[in-house]
Design a protein around this motif. Structure first.
Motif, mmCIF file in Angstrom:
data_model
loop_
_atom_site.group_PDB
_atom_site.id
_atom_site.type_symbol
_atom_site.label_atom_id
_atom_site.label_comp_id
_atom_site.label_asym_id
_atom_site.label_seq_id
_atom_site.Cartn_x
_atom_site.Cartn_y
_atom_site.Cartn_z
ATOM 1 N N LEU A 55 -13.197 4.266 4.379
ATOM 2 C CA LEU A 55 -14.339 3.749 5.143
ATOM 3 C C LEU A 55 -14.028 3.708 6.636
ATOM 4 C CD1 LEU A 55 -17.189 2.723 4.961
ATOM 5 C CD2 LEU A 55 -16.304 0.445 4.415
ATOM 6 N N ALA A 56 -12.811 3.298 6.983
ATOM 7 C CA ALA A 56 -12.429 3.259 8.399
ATOM 8 C C ALA A 56 -12.450 4.661 9.012
ATOM 9 C CB ALA A 56 -11.043 2.633 8.554
ATOM 10 N N ARG A 57 -11.981 5.648 8.261
ATOM 11 C CA ARG A 57 -12.009 7.028 8.769
ATOM 12 C C ARG A 57 -13.430 7.540 8.887
ATOM 13 N NH1 ARG A 57 -7.080 9.226 4.925
ATOM 14 N NH2 ARG A 57 -5.423 8.003 5.919
ATOM 15 N N ARG A 58 -14.276 7.143 7.968
ATOM 16 C CA ARG A 58 -15.689 7.543 8.053
ATOM 17 C C ARG A 58 -16.318 6.983 9.316
ATOM 18 N NH1 ARG A 58 -18.046 11.511 6.981
ATOM 19 N NH2 ARG A 58 -17.138 11.484 4.882
ATOM 20 N N LEU A 59 -15.992 5.764 9.670
ATOM 21 C CA LEU A 59 -16.546 5.177 10.890
ATOM 22 C C LEU A 59 -16.061 5.916 12.132
ATOM 23 C CD1 LEU A 59 -16.196 1.406 9.933
ATOM 24 C CD2 LEU A 59 -18.345 2.656 10.278
ATOM 25 N N GLU A 60 -14.894 6.546 12.027
ATOM 26 C CA GLU A 60 -14.374 7.344 13.134
ATOM 27 C C GLU A 60 -15.070 8.697 13.222
ATOM 28 O OE1 GLU A 60 -11.885 6.911 15.321
ATOM 29 O OE2 GLU A 60 -10.588 5.301 14.614
ATOM 30 N N SER A 61 -15.516 9.217 12.078
ATOM 31 C CA SER A 61 -16.093 10.562 12.035
ATOM 32 C C SER A 61 -17.249 10.577 11.052
ATOM 33 C CB SER A 61 -15.020 11.581 11.624
ATOM 34 O OG SER A 61 -15.546 12.883 11.593
ATOM 35 N N MET A 62 -18.419 10.208 11.525
ATOM 36 C CA MET A 62 -19.575 10.052 10.652
ATOM 37 C C MET A 62 -20.090 11.380 10.114
ATOM 38 S SD MET A 62 -20.117 6.801 10.447
ATOM 39 C CE MET A 62 -21.810 6.615 9.902
ATOM 40 N N GLU A 63 -19.764 12.491 10.771
ATOM 41 C CA GLU A 63 -20.302 13.785 10.360
ATOM 42 C C GLU A 63 -19.371 14.576 9.448
ATOM 43 O OE1 GLU A 63 -23.389 14.396 11.094
ATOM 44 O OE2 GLU A 63 -23.427 12.510 12.224
ATOM 45 N N ALA A 64 -18.218 14.038 9.126
ATOM 46 C CA ALA A 64 -17.256 14.758 8.285
ATOM 47 C C ALA A 64 -17.783 14.912 6.859
ATOM 48 C CB ALA A 64 -15.917 14.031 8.274
ATOM 49 N N GLU A 65 -17.219 15.881 6.133
ATOM 50 C CA GLU A 65 -17.612 16.102 4.746
ATOM 51 C C GLU A 65 -17.220 14.908 3.879
ATOM 52 O OE1 GLU A 65 -19.273 18.760 3.257
ATOM 53 O OE2 GLU A 65 -19.705 19.178 5.375
ATOM 54 N N PRO A 66 -17.959 14.649 2.791
ATOM 55 C CA PRO A 66 -17.612 13.536 1.905
ATOM 56 C C PRO A 66 -16.193 13.657 1.362
ATOM 57 C CG PRO A 66 -19.805 14.362 1.392
ATOM 58 C CD PRO A 66 -19.208 15.331 2.371
ATOM 59 N N VAL A 67 -15.535 12.524 1.218
ATOM 60 C CA VAL A 67 -14.151 12.464 0.759
ATOM 61 C C VAL A 67 -14.120 12.064 -0.716
ATOM 62 C CG1 VAL A 67 -11.977 11.181 0.986
ATOM 63 C CG2 VAL A 67 -13.219 11.914 3.033
ATOM 64 N N LEU A 68 -13.273 12.737 -1.490
ATOM 65 C CA LEU A 68 -12.979 12.327 -2.861
ATOM 66 C C LEU A 68 -11.487 12.044 -2.930
ATOM 67 C CD1 LEU A 68 -13.513 11.835 -5.847
ATOM 68 C CD2 LEU A 68 -13.328 14.316 -6.227
#
Length: 368
Positions: free
Chosen positions: A338-351
Motif C-alpha cells: 500500500l505504501a508503494r502504491r501511494l508512491e506510484s498510483m499509476e503502476a501495474e497491480p501487484v500480486l
C-alpha cells in the motif's frame, strides 16, 4: 521589508528529487528510509528552512498519514461474556478454576487476524504511518468501511469481507490492497499465499499414510476464498491419486473451534474416517477435543491436520500437523504494498505471494 514565501513540502521534494510521500516518511519515521535518501531530504529541509506542520503537511499532500485495515466481524458481540465493572467491584481478587484447555472463549476465530494486525501495526510504524482498524460487526451496509475510506490514505481488506460493488466504489477514491485472496479480474493489489498448492501437498502426505482408508474434509465458510482454495488443493490431490471425491465425507464449519467440535461429533456418530483434513487449525483443535473425549486415538486410530500454524497447534495433544501461514508477514506485506502504491498510483497491480511451511507433527504420523 520583503517577506520570503515559506517553503512547502513540494519545494523540499523537488530539491531532493523525491516524492512528497518520501519527504513525509523522512519527517515521520526517518529510520524507515534509506540513509542516502534520508540525508538528501534533510539537506533540502535545512537549505530551504522548511518547518513541517502536521496540518499543513496533510493539506499539502492531501493525505492523512493513516492507513486503514478492515476485518469482518468473526467474533460476534453477542458471544462476548457479560461484564459489569461497577457491579463486580466487590468480587474477590482472584478465582481458582479448572482449565482443561478445551474452552472456546469467542476469541479463537480471531487468532489469524490478530497476527495479521500485529504485522500491519509494525510495518505501518516503520513506514511512518498510523493504522486505523475497523471491524464489520453487524454492519450489513458496510457503513464502517465506507466511513474509514474517508479518513485514510489507503485501505487493506480481507478478501470477500467487502461486497464487490462497494469495494469498487471505494477503490475509485483511494488505493485498495486485498489480503488472502487471488485476483478475480480486478485491478487491486493483492497479498496472498499458495493455499491450494500447500493443501495438495499435505493431502498427498496423508494419503501416503492411510492408503485407501476413508477421508473426511472439514471445510470453512462458503464465502471464504481461503477455504475454497484449500478445498481445491485437497480435491486435486485426491483426484490425482485415483480416488473419487464422492467417497469423501465433507463437513462445513465457520473456522471456529466450536464448529470443529460439532463436525467431529457427527463423525463419531457416523463412524470415524482414517483421516480428517481441516481447512484451519481452530476447527482441527475442536475435533481433537471431541476425539479425545470419545476415546478415539490420534494418530493411532485417526489422522488429523489443520491449516494456519497458530501457536495452539504446537501445544495440542498430540501436536497438530498444520500449514504455517506467515500471518505477521501478511500484515507487513500489505502495508508495504500500500505504501508503494501511494508512491506510484499509476503502476501495474501487484500480486505478492508469500511462502508457506508444512509442519509435520505427531497428529499425522501413523505409528509403524
Amino acid at each position: 521589508m520583503t517577506v520570503s514565501k515559506a517553503a512547502t513540502v513540494y519545494d523540499v521534494a523537488d530539491r531532493a528529487g523525491v516524492s512528497i510521500a518520501t519527504v513525509s516518511r523522512v519527517l515521520r519515521s526517518p529510520d524507515a528510509v534509506r540513509p542516502v535518501t534520508r540525508e538528501r531530504v534533510l539537506d533540502a529541509v535545512s537549505a530551504l528552512g522548511y518547518v513541517p506542520s502536521g496540518s499543513a503537511r496533510g493539506l499539502a499532500e492531501r493525505r492523512t498519514g493513516v492507513l486503514g485495515l478492515y476485518f469482518p466481524g468473526f467474533d460476534a458481540a453477542e458471544d462476548a461474556p457479560p461484564l459489569d465493572v461497577l457491579s463486580d467491584a466487590d468480587a474477590p481478587p482472584f478465582a481458582i478454576v479448572r482449565d482443561d484447555a478445551d474452552g472456546d472463549d469467542g476469541h479463537t476465530s480471531m487468532l489469524f487476524l490478530d497476527e495479521v494486525l500485529r504485522g500491519a501495526e509494525l510495518e505501518a510504524w516503520k513506514q511512518g504511518f498510523e493504522l486505523m482498524v475497523g471491524v464489520g460487526r453487524d454492519d450489513p451496509d458496510r457503513s464502517t468501511v465506507r466511513d474509514m475510506a474517508g479518513r485514510v490514505d489507503g485501505l487493506m481488506v480481507l478478501a470477500s469481507s467487502v461486497p464487490d460493488d462497494v469495494l469498487a466504489r471505494l477503490a475509485r477514491r483511494i488505493p485498495v490492497v486485498v489480503l488472502s485472496g487471488p485476483p478475480r479480474g480486478d485491478h487491486y493489489d493483492h497479498v496472498t499465499v499458495s493455499n491450494a498448492e500447500a493443501m495438495a501437498e499435505l493431502t498427498r502426505h496423508v494419503l501416503a499414510q492411510v492408503g485407501d482408508g476413508p477421508l473426511a474434509f472439514l471445510a470453512g465458510p462458503e464465502d471464504s476464498p481461503d477455504g475454497l482454495q484449500r478445498w481445491e488443493g485437497f480435491a486435486a490431490a485426491v483426484t490425482a491419486a485415483g480416488r473419487s471425491l464422492d467417497d469423501v465425507t465433507v463437513l462445513r464449519g465457520d473456522f471456529t473451534r466450536g464448529s470443529g467440535r460439532r463436525a467431529a461429533e457427527e463423525l463419531v456418530v457416523s463412524g470415524a474416517p482414517a483421516a480428517l483434513i481441516s481447512a484451519n487449525d481452530q476447527m482441527a483443535l475442536g475435533a481433537l477435543d471431541v476425539f479425545r473425549g470419545a476415546g478415539i486415538r490420534v494418530p493411532e486410530d485417526l489422522l488429523v491436520t489443520g491449516f494456519d500454524g497458530i501457536e495452539a497447534a504446537a501445544l495440542s495433544r498430540p501436536p497438530l500437523t498444520t500449514i504455517r501461514q506467515p500471518m505477521i508477514d501478511l500484515g507487513r506485506a500489505a502495508v508495504q504494498v500500500l505504501a508503494r502504491r501511494l508512491e506510484s498510483m499509476e503502476a501495474e497491480p501487484v500480486l505478492a505471494r508469500l511462502p508457506l511451511q508444512i509442519l509435520l507433527r505427531e497428529s499425522s504420523q501413523r505409528p509403524s
